[in-house]
Design an enzyme around this catalytic site. Structure first.
Site, PDB file in Angstrom:
ATOM      1  N   CYS A 127      -6.687   4.133  -2.405  1.00 11.35           N
ATOM      2  CA  CYS A 127      -6.843   2.662  -2.093  1.00 11.35           C
ATOM      3  C   CYS A 127      -7.761   2.011  -2.576  1.00 11.35           C
ATOM      4  O   CYS A 127      -7.523   0.820  -3.619  1.00 11.35           O
ATOM      5  CB  CYS A 127      -6.856   2.652  -0.450  1.00 11.35           C
ATOM      6  SG  CYS A 127      -5.424   3.235   0.658  1.00 11.35           S
ATOM      7  N   LYS A 183      -4.813  -6.984   3.789  1.00 13.67           N
ATOM      8  CA  LYS A 183      -5.710  -5.727   3.407  1.00 13.67           C
ATOM      9  C   LYS A 183      -6.108  -6.001   1.907  1.00 13.67           C
ATOM     10  O   LYS A 183      -5.380  -6.404   1.081  1.00 13.67           O
ATOM     11  CB  LYS A 183      -4.798  -4.571   3.459  1.00 13.67           C
ATOM     12  CG  LYS A 183      -5.649  -3.280   3.121  1.00 13.67           C
ATOM     13  CD  LYS A 183      -5.044  -1.979   3.303  1.00 13.67           C
ATOM     14  CE  LYS A 183      -5.803  -0.569   3.005  1.00 13.67           C
ATOM     15  NZ  LYS A 183      -5.119   0.547   3.374  1.00 13.67           N
ATOM     16  N   ASP A 237       0.910  -1.299   0.062  1.00 11.60           N
ATOM     17  CA  ASP A 237       0.052  -0.059   0.040  1.00 11.60           C
ATOM     18  C   ASP A 237       1.111   1.115  -0.029  1.00 11.60           C
ATOM     19  O   ASP A 237       1.579   1.481   0.788  1.00 11.60           O
ATOM     20  CB  ASP A 237      -0.923  -0.071   1.002  1.00 11.60           C
ATOM     21  CG  ASP A 237      -1.962   1.051   1.319  1.00 11.60           C
ATOM     22  OD1 ASP A 237      -1.954   2.051   0.647  1.00 11.60           O
ATOM     23  OD2 ASP A 237      -3.048   0.724   1.655  1.00 11.60           O
ATOM     24  N   HIS A 265      -0.748  24.838  -9.713  1.00 11.58           N
ATOM     25  CA  HIS A 265      -2.197  24.536 -10.333  1.00 11.58           C
ATOM     26  C   HIS A 265      -2.875  24.614  -9.321  1.00 11.58           C
ATOM     27  O   HIS A 265      -3.003  24.267  -8.253  1.00 11.58           O
ATOM     28  CB  HIS A 265      -1.839  23.269 -10.906  1.00 11.58           C
ATOM     29  CG  HIS A 265      -3.125  22.932 -11.800  1.00 11.58           C
ATOM     30  ND1 HIS A 265      -4.521  22.349 -11.279  1.00 11.58           N
ATOM     31  CD2 HIS A 265      -3.428  22.930 -13.239  1.00 11.58           C
ATOM     32  CE1 HIS A 265      -5.362  22.115 -12.317  1.00 11.58           C
ATOM     33  NE2 HIS A 265      -4.802  22.670 -13.441  1.00 11.58           N
ATOM     34  N   ASP A 304      -1.069  -0.592  -4.626  1.00 10.59           N
ATOM     35  CA  ASP A 304      -2.349  -0.002  -5.095  1.00 10.59           C
ATOM     36  C   ASP A 304      -1.870   1.557  -5.595  1.00 10.59           C
ATOM     37  O   ASP A 304      -2.728   1.786  -6.572  1.00 10.59           O
ATOM     38  CB  ASP A 304      -3.329   0.142  -4.070  1.00 10.59           C
ATOM     39  CG  ASP A 304      -2.856   0.833  -2.786  1.00 10.59           C
ATOM     40  OD1 ASP A 304      -1.838   1.266  -2.567  1.00 10.59           O
ATOM     41  OD2 ASP A 304      -3.582   1.022  -1.855  1.00 10.59           O
ATOM     42  N   HIS A 305      -1.146   2.148  -5.243  1.00  6.55           N
ATOM     43  CA  HIS A 305      -0.608   3.506  -5.631  1.00  6.55           C
ATOM     44  C   HIS A 305       0.860   3.920  -4.937  1.00  6.55           C
ATOM     45  O   HIS A 305       1.207   2.658  -4.268  1.00  6.55           O
ATOM     46  CB  HIS A 305      -1.768   4.600  -5.359  1.00  6.55           C
ATOM     47  CG  HIS A 305      -2.195   4.546  -3.907  1.00  6.55           C
ATOM     48  ND1 HIS A 305      -1.423   5.029  -2.937  1.00  6.55           N
ATOM     49  CD2 HIS A 305      -3.192   3.988  -3.304  1.00  6.55           C
ATOM     50  CE1 HIS A 305      -1.908   4.650  -1.623  1.00  6.55           C
ATOM     51  NE2 HIS A 305      -2.956   4.185  -2.030  1.00  6.55           N
TER      52      HIS A 305
END
Length: 536
Positions: free
Chosen positions: A82, A130, A42, A253, A315-316
């Protein structure tokens, strides 16, 4: 005893002859069906897997997989948060196709995943740790913040990121829950090794290296603490930890500024604070690598390594103070670029595959390994043709079957507009909302890997080309409008369910420190938003 186990695991792979490993991984198993073990971390920054060995952090088991398997150089999440990212991995579909909008709204509990399919086709399956891909999870604060992200107010929703040290130089088990789950997984592997007649799929989800909860934030705390022990911190050469460049706040931005503010990162930070956060995060990655090592060691000890595919991904990623942010919820490389390594039978060792891939590709890949027919109506492509494409250690060329683009989208909290990313030939195009109300960004990763220069205004023809291609993949203005409607409906339903206690409950969410300065003004802003017809 724990320290001894870690040392023994490291000894196994430092002492095991390399030719024996290569021979074991290349032999065709007697059982035509191979096993699969997927370890999903994760918030692991995929760029760390591209670095030379021990350059920034010691990752011996990831380096082992690089040497004896395949490394995907350009792997991306389909949503930098997630639950939606995991929904994409389990379903093989882009998040907008399953309406996985945020950490609360993802797949239904009975949604058929690729693991359900392989189980019906004769595999023993086990999911541990998880998972986080079903609707209904995460905190109340997290979902309310996601629903109200279009409301024109600016409130800090996270704790200020910080680094904390715990334990001593012998403490290896910092993330206790992950170690408990790994112990369960290794015991399961040992038991599975006794049954040679039936192949298995094992999924293990880690919490690391996700930041830890910040309980000082109150009842609805978030996770902004980077926590490790001296044992893991010594795996990070501190002198090599860099301080990322930041744009001035006034030059950011507007979506980036909103994210930086809600993540509590707009106040000054010392270089020491930033360096510590990054070093501690890398140490948490080292602990995640140690957990991966326990799984690889268990497969080796039981004689299963030679007939098991091992997959490591996330996941990222984690921004770790790049672009004046921590956490994810962004299309910048630290957040969106994920690790993906696969080793196993018939995979040539040392491959570095340049084709851009994403999490949706794991669904058809798992089915192909299992010998199951791949559905036609999914977003992903099997990676097996890429994995068997080259037998040398050079970068494998792109395979025409797999498109050389990746798409990611985000609709959750800590960003005040739906965000879409298209990666194509090292150009990264980021579009927002309806495509008109918020200016897009464009980065040339080949010359600007740190994504500090938005060239959208300099090459309008490239913006037009990338936007046209993105719209051919997803009608993003329509999707953004759908999310906007969903957010309003869900917030209204929640407000009605709370009833007379609404004012008290909403004032005590993660944004309570800012909310209680002007509570009535913020309530009125929400009421105005609910009544508006604007679809941002």
């Amino acid at each position: 005893m724990i320290q001894k186990c870690i040392a023994l695991s490291l000894f196994l792979f430092s002492a095991l002859p390399e030719d024996n490993i290569v021979r074991a991984l290349s032999l065709s198993p007697n059982n035509p069906k191979s096993n699969v073990v997927m370890v999903m971390s994760d918030a692991f920054d995929g760029r760390l897997t591209l670095l030379p060995e021990n350059g920034l952090v010691s990752l011996p088991y990831i380096n082992f997989m690089k040497k004896h398997g395949a490394l995907f150089l350009n792997a991306y999440t389909n949503s930098p948060i997630c639950c939606p990212s995991r929904a994409a991995m389990w379903s093989g579909l882009f998040p907008h196709l399953t309406e996985s909008w945020n950490n609360y709204k993802c797949l239904d509990s009975d949604y058929p995943t690729w693991m359900d399919i392989v189980e019906k086709n004769g595999y023993v399956t086990q999911r541990l740790g998880k998972q986080d891909y079903k609707s209904g999870s995460h905190s109340l604060s997290n979902r309310v913040e996601a629903w109200t992200r279009d409301v024109p107010f600016l409130l800090r929703q996270e704790g200020r990121p910080c680094a904390n040290l715990t334990g001593n130089k012998t403490q290896t088990r910092v993330m206790a829950l992950d170690w408990k789950n790994v112990d369960t997984a290794t015991a399961w592997i040992q038991k599975a090794a006794q049954n040679h007649s039936q192949p298995f799929f094992l999924y293990l989800g880690l919490n690391l290296p996700h930041p830890y909860p910040s309980e000082t934030m109150g009842e609805n705390f978030g996770s902004s603490t980077f926590l490790t022990s001296p044992y893991w911190l010594q795996k990070v050469p501190y002198k090599n930890v860099t301080i990322p460049k930041w744009k001035p706040l006034q030059s950011m931005h507007p979506v980036d500024y909103y994210s930086s503010y809600t993540k509590n990162c707009t106040a000054p930070f010392t270089e020491q604070e930033i360096r510590d956060i990054r070093a501690y995060y890398y140490a948490m990655c080292a602990e995640a690598d140690g957990l991966l090592g326990e799984i690889i060691s268990a497969l080796n000890d039981t004689g299963l390594l030679g007939r098991t595919y091992v997959v490591f991904t996330s996941d990222h990623g984690e921004l770790a103070m790049e672009h004046r942010q921590f956490y994810k919820m962004s299309m910048y490389e630290g957040s969106s670029h994920i690790p993906l390594l696969i080793m196993g039978p018939r995979i040539s060792p040392g491959q570095q595959i340049s084709t851009v891939v994403s999490l949706v590709d794991l669904y058809p890949t798992m089915l192909e390994i299992a010998g199951v027919q791949i559905p036609q109506n999914i977003s992903g492509y099997s990676l097996m043709p890429l994995l068997s494409a080259s037998s040398n250690k050079n970068v494998s060329p792109s395979i025409s079957v797999h498109p050389n683009w990746a798409m990611s989208e985000f609709h959750g909290s800590d960003a005040n507009a739906s965000t879409y990313m298209l990666w194509d030939n090292y150009w990264k195009y980021v579009a927002y909302a309806d495509g008109d109300s918020v200016a897009p960004q464009l980065f040339d990763l080949s010359s600007d890997p740190d994504e500090l220069t938005n060239v959208a205004g300099q090459v309008p023809e490239k913006v037009q080309e990338m936007d046209k291609k993105l719209r051919s993949i997803v009608d993003y203005p329509k999707v953004s409008a759908s999310v906007h409607v969903y957010n309003k409906q869900q917030f209204a339903l929640w407000k009605a369910s709370v009833g007379a206690n609404y004012t008290n409950v909403i004032a005590n969410l993660r944004w309570h420190a800012d909310w209680n300065k002007r509570p009535r003004a913020y309530e009125m802003a929400i009421e105005k938003w609910i009544k508006s017809t604007r679809q941002h």
